[in-house]
Design a protein around this motif. Structure first.
Motif, short mmCIF file in Angstrom:
data_model
loop_
_atom_site.label_atom_id
_atom_site.label_comp_id
_atom_site.label_asym_id
_atom_site.label_seq_id
_atom_site.Cartn_x
_atom_site.Cartn_y
_atom_site.Cartn_z
N HIS A 1 -2.58 0.14 -3.95
CA HIS A 1 -4.00 0.29 -3.63
C HIS A 1 -4.87 -0.38 -4.68
CE1 HIS A 1 -3.63 3.12 -0.20
NE2 HIS A 1 -2.48 3.43 -0.79
N THR B 1 -7.41 3.62 1.40
CA THR B 1 -7.30 4.28 0.10
C THR B 1 -7.98 5.64 0.11
OG1 THR B 1 -7.28 2.10 -0.96
CG2 THR B 1 -7.76 4.00 -2.37
N THR C 1 -9.09 -2.08 3.35
CA THR C 1 -8.43 -1.41 2.23
C THR C 1 -9.14 -0.13 1.81
OG1 THR C 1 -7.70 -3.58 1.44
CG2 THR C 1 -7.59 -1.75 -0.11
N LEU D 1 0.80 -1.22 0.00
CA LEU D 1 0.00 0.00 0.00
C LEU D 1 0.84 1.27 0.00
CD1 LEU D 1 -2.98 -0.85 2.39
CD2 LEU D 1 -2.91 -0.83 -0.10
#
Length: 342
Positions: free
Chosen positions: A256, A293, A289, A250
């Motif tokens: 991402h 992001t 996630t 990441l």
């Protein structure tokens, strides 16, 4: 075998039916004889309800052996390490490596003792002992590389993981049990990451993460084609490897994208393969996630909580759709209303 005595209740009923004119005497005698013969045949075929079978006795005994084996192995490993560090605080590297090697050999030998047993409980015990033996052997290799050989941490981890991979693979090829499958994948993933980290001194985290992600993806494909049995264990370890390694990437913008594609792939695989735990892992990865992001590209806004809300709504709708789909495509009864066996 002694003759079965006549049933007095049946004899009285038949006599009453003969007196009422419902039966004649010959029919009553034939019915009584037939019932007496059926009782005799049933008594010959019926097994004794008070004598336990050998399988039942063996099953209970194997469960006791399994429980004692788990307890003994856990107590031996934990108490052994605690005793050594308490009695010998400044234990030299050679003695520590010897202790780990002896523990690995003892646990492997104990697993060999029950290697011929076929009961499920003893198979699980053997698999657990092999897993503990693999961990002790990895510790032995790590001590040799790190403390005796004075290698770098990356080389030490690589040596420990490589030794564990080789040993676990031999055990897994001998008997493809879920714990041996887990040991092979975990040690192979650590070995892959450590090998990439050994390339230089300042290797970024995304590089080992990318290598482990590729390994996990290849493992999932191999499990789908039954190359790494059992298939369910292969799916599980590959999915966990994909999630963990995607998180390691990441720090890059493309990481991402990779992480979002990973959770999307897990959700899709869960729907196609109809495996709830894949959907659960995909949902967990999504909750991890998506806010990361959103926080990176839209900092200081309501994007992160809003994205979690949207993900929750989408997952809830997906669950409702799957529930309706399972009702429509569920198992149906065969014609005539008969239930399927099992």
């Amino acid at each position: 075998m002694p003759a079965i005595p006549p049933d007095p209740d049946l004899h009285a009923r038949l006599a009453a039916w003969v007196a009422a004119g419902l039966l004649d005497r010959g029919q009553a005698e034939r019915i009584e004889a037939a019932e007496q013969g059926r009782t005799s045949w049933t008594s010959e075929r019926a097994p004794s309800a008070h004598v336990p079978s050998a399988a039942d006795r063996g099953g209970r005994g194997s469960l006791v052996v399994e429980a004692l084996g788990y307890l003994g192995a856990a107590m031996t490993v934990v108490a052994g390490f605690l005793a050594v560090h308490r009695l010998w605080p400044d234990i030299p590297a050679g003695a520590q490596a010897t202790f780990a090697a002896v523990a690995a050999a003892a646990l492997g030998g104990a697993a060999t003792v029950v290697s011929a047993a076929a009961q499920p409980s003893l198979v699980r015990l053997r698999s657990t002992l092999w897993l503990l033996s693999t961990a002790c052997l990895a510790a032995f290799a790590g001590v040799l590389a790190g403390r005796v050989g004075d290698f770098s941490p990356q080389i030490t981890v690589l040596a420990a993981a490589g030794t564990a991979t080789a040993y676990a693979t031999l055990l897994w090829l001998r008997e493809p049990l879920p714990l041996q499958h887990l040991a092979v994948f975990a040690s192979a993933a650590v070995m892959t990451g450590a090998a990439i980290a050994c390339v230089g001194d300042d290797v970024p985290l995304w590089a080992p993460g990318s290598g482990v992600w590729l390994l996990s993806a290849a493992w999932a494909v191999a499990a789908h084609h039954d190359r790494v049995p059992p298939r369910g264990t292969g799916y599980l370890v590959a999915a966990i490897g994909l999630l963990v390694s995607a998180q390691m990437t990441l720090e890059l913008p493309v990481g991402h994208v990779l992480a979002l594609a990973t959770v999307g792939g897990l959700l899709t695989a869960g729907v196609v393969l109809r495996r709830v735990w894949l959907l659960a892992l995909g949902a967990y990865g999504t909750v991890q996630t998506v806010p990361q992001t959103a926080e990176r590209y839209l900092p200081g806004s309501f994007a992160a909580p809003l994205s979690v809300l949207m993900v929750g709504v989408v997952l809830l709708m997906l669950a409702l759709v799957l529930a309706k789909w399972s009702k429509r495509t569920g198992p149906r009864r065969p014609p005539g209303g008969a239930r399927t066996a099992g």
